[in-house]
Enzyme design. Structure first.
Site, PDB file in Angstrom:
ATOM      1  N   LYS A   1       0.843  -1.194   0.000  1.00 22.82           N
ATOM      2  CA  LYS A   1       0.000   0.000   0.000  1.00 22.82           C
ATOM      3  C   LYS A   1       0.877   1.243   0.000  1.00 22.82           C
ATOM      4  O   LYS A   1       1.903   1.295   0.666  1.00 22.82           O
ATOM      5  CB  LYS A   1      -0.886  -0.016   1.250  1.00 22.82           C
ATOM      6  CG  LYS A   1      -1.766   1.210   1.479  1.00 22.82           C
ATOM      7  CD  LYS A   1      -1.124   2.326   2.290  1.00 22.82           C
ATOM      8  CE  LYS A   1      -0.613   1.929   3.657  1.00 22.82           C
ATOM      9  NZ  LYS A   1       0.054   3.100   4.339  1.00 22.82           N
TER      10      LYS A   1
ATOM     11  N   ASP B   1      -6.205   0.505   8.266  1.00 21.53           N
ATOM     12  CA  ASP B   1      -5.783   0.347   6.874  1.00 21.53           C
ATOM     13  C   ASP B   1      -6.265  -0.957   6.244  1.00 21.53           C
ATOM     14  O   ASP B   1      -6.240  -1.103   5.017  1.00 21.53           O
ATOM     15  CB  ASP B   1      -4.259   0.407   6.762  1.00 21.53           C
ATOM     16  CG  ASP B   1      -3.721   1.828   6.809  1.00 21.53           C
ATOM     17  OD1 ASP B   1      -4.535   2.772   6.866  1.00 21.53           O
ATOM     18  OD2 ASP B   1      -2.489   1.987   6.794  1.00 21.53           O
TER      19      ASP B   1
ATOM     20  N   ILE C   1       3.926   1.110   4.375  1.00 20.66           N
ATOM     21  CA  ILE C   1       3.344   0.536   3.159  1.00 20.66           C
ATOM     22  C   ILE C   1       2.376  -0.597   3.498  1.00 20.66           C
ATOM     23  O   ILE C   1       2.092  -1.457   2.670  1.00 20.66           O
ATOM     24  CB  ILE C   1       4.426   0.059   2.170  1.00 20.66           C
ATOM     25  CG1 ILE C   1       5.501  -0.793   2.849  1.00 20.66           C
ATOM     26  CG2 ILE C   1       5.060   1.262   1.480  1.00 20.66           C
ATOM     27  CD1 ILE C   1       6.549  -1.336   1.884  1.00 20.66           C
ATOM     28  N   GLY C   2       1.877  -0.588   4.723  1.00 21.41           N
ATOM     29  CA  GLY C   2       0.766  -1.453   5.096  1.00 21.41           C
ATOM     30  C   GLY C   2       1.086  -2.921   5.185  1.00 21.41           C
ATOM     31  O   GLY C   2       0.185  -3.749   4.987  1.00 21.41           O
ATOM     32  N   GLY C   3       2.322  -3.298   5.486  1.00 24.96           N
ATOM     33  CA  GLY C   3       2.702  -4.706   5.486  1.00 24.96           C
ATOM     34  C   GLY C   3       1.770  -5.599   6.283  1.00 24.96           C
ATOM     35  O   GLY C   3       1.184  -6.542   5.752  1.00 24.96           O
ATOM     36  N   GLY C   4       1.596  -5.298   7.580  1.00 26.39           N
ATOM     37  CA  GLY C   4       0.727  -6.119   8.414  1.00 26.39           C
ATOM     38  C   GLY C   4      -0.722  -6.050   7.983  1.00 26.39           C
ATOM     39  O   GLY C   4      -1.431  -7.068   7.944  1.00 26.39           O
ATOM     40  N   SER C   5      -1.187  -4.856   7.636  1.00 25.92           N
ATOM     41  CA  SER C   5      -2.569  -4.697   7.178  1.00 25.92           C
ATOM     42  C   SER C   5      -2.790  -5.414   5.848  1.00 25.92           C
ATOM     43  O   SER C   5      -3.830  -6.051   5.627  1.00 25.92           O
ATOM     44  CB  SER C   5      -2.904  -3.208   7.025  1.00 25.92           C
ATOM     45  OG  SER C   5      -2.855  -2.538   8.267  1.00 25.92           O
ATOM     46  N   ALA C   6      -1.823  -5.301   4.944  1.00 24.24           N
ATOM     47  CA  ALA C   6      -1.926  -5.983   3.649  1.00 24.24           C
ATOM     48  C   ALA C   6      -1.968  -7.491   3.830  1.00 24.24           C
ATOM     49  O   ALA C   6      -2.710  -8.198   3.136  1.00 24.24           O
ATOM     50  CB  ALA C   6      -0.756  -5.581   2.751  1.00 24.24           C
TER      51      ALA C   6
ATOM     52  N   ALA D   1       7.120  -1.873   9.698  1.00 31.07           N
ATOM     53  CA  ALA D   1       7.116  -0.498  10.218  1.00 31.07           C
ATOM     54  C   ALA D   1       7.639   0.454   9.148  1.00 31.07           C
ATOM     55  O   ALA D   1       8.518   1.269   9.373  1.00 31.07           O
ATOM     56  CB  ALA D   1       7.949  -0.392  11.486  1.00 31.07           C
TER      57      ALA D   1
END
Length: 282
Positions: free
Chosen positions: A11, A140, A103-108, A100
């Site tokens: 993201k 997100d 770019i939304g790693g965990g949310s993606a 962290a």
């Protein structure tokens, strides 16, 4: 053994305007979400019990327990629809995106897990219904379910389409200094000045030039390398370069893939320690 696969698309925030601090500690924002055609990979297969294995360059140190957003998403959907609809799964998460990083790693990843379960076990669920279900796990995540360009307001979870913003296929380069940036302190360091709304209209691309990321300044204070990246990207003549989210990842949009690839090669030569990903907007 049958394996199910899904991608946690990276993201980016094309713009992020912070409008106010709320009494509950969150911030009112207006942001333009966009998504890159690459990201983390999730695979799952039937199992006796749920499990999560984390691999990849950025997997070290991440929890593989029930507190991981991927497993929280799986548990949430099973609690809602029952074990007869959502069976136990052995999940493998390959982390290609830095953590962290804005770019939304965990949310993606959570959204990818939700799409995987929906595709194979809950096919009646549309994107809007699925986003409502999982949004309680993080603001997100709702935008990451469809992983399509959209406008987010509130704390980012109130979404609307932006049909005038036709950016699909735009070459993009993501760059991160391999330094994590904590979201909470960046938001806390916002100066409290409302610099105006994020306008949407007929010529969205032109308006992007006048937009901004209000978290860029406090993020640079925490991670000065962000300023170095933006300076380097600007010199490579993209049509837009900006920090994403709360940092430290920055992005550059180009008119041609060859321009993006030349920029990526030059940056890799000059700064071999920086992480980068070349792709296109979805």
């Amino acid at each position: 053994m049958t394996a199910f696969r899904e991608t946690g698309w990276a993201k980016i925030n094309l713009a992020l305007h912070v409008r106010a601090r709320r009494a509950d500690g969150y911030h009112e924002i207006e942001t333009l979400f966009a998504f890159v055609d690459d990201g983390d990979a999730i695979e799952a297969e039937f199992a006796e019990t749920d499990s999560l294995t984390i691999r990849g360059e950025f997997g070290e140190g991440l929890s593989a327990g029930g507190d991981n957003l991927v497993m929280k998403t799986l548990a949430l959907l099973r609690d809602r629809y029952g074990a007869d609809r959502v069976p136990p799964l052995a999940v493998t998460l390959t982390k290609k995106l830095p953590v962290a990083a804005g770019i939304g790693g965990g949310s993606a990843d959570a959204a990818a897990m939700a799409r995987l379960v929906r595709r194979h076990f809950l096919s009646e669920l549309g994107d809007a219904a699925l986003a409502r279900l999982v949004s309680s796990l993080g603001a997100d995540i709702a935008a990451c379910v469809a992983s399509a360009t959209c406008l987010g307001v509130g704390v980012g979870e109130e979404l609307s389409a932006v049909p005038d913003l036709r950016l699909g296929g735009t070459p993009v380069l993501l760059v991160n200094p391999r330094q994590p940036v904590a979201t909470g302190p960046v938001f806390a360091a916002w100066d409290g000045i409302d610099r105006g709304p994020l306008f949407t209209g007929a010529d969205m691309r032109a308006q992007l030039f006048g937009a901004r990321n209000d978290l860029q300044r406090p993020a640079i204070a925490q991670c000065p390398a962000i300023a170095d990246i933006l300076l380097e990207l600007g010199a490579l003549r993209p049509w837009l370069a900006r920090m994403s989210g709360s940092g430290a990842t920055c992005f550059a949009l180009f008119d041609a893939a060859a321009e993006r690839d030349t920029a990526a090669a030059l940056l890799a030569e000059r700064h071999p320690g920086w992480w980068s990903m070349a792709g296109a907007l979805r």
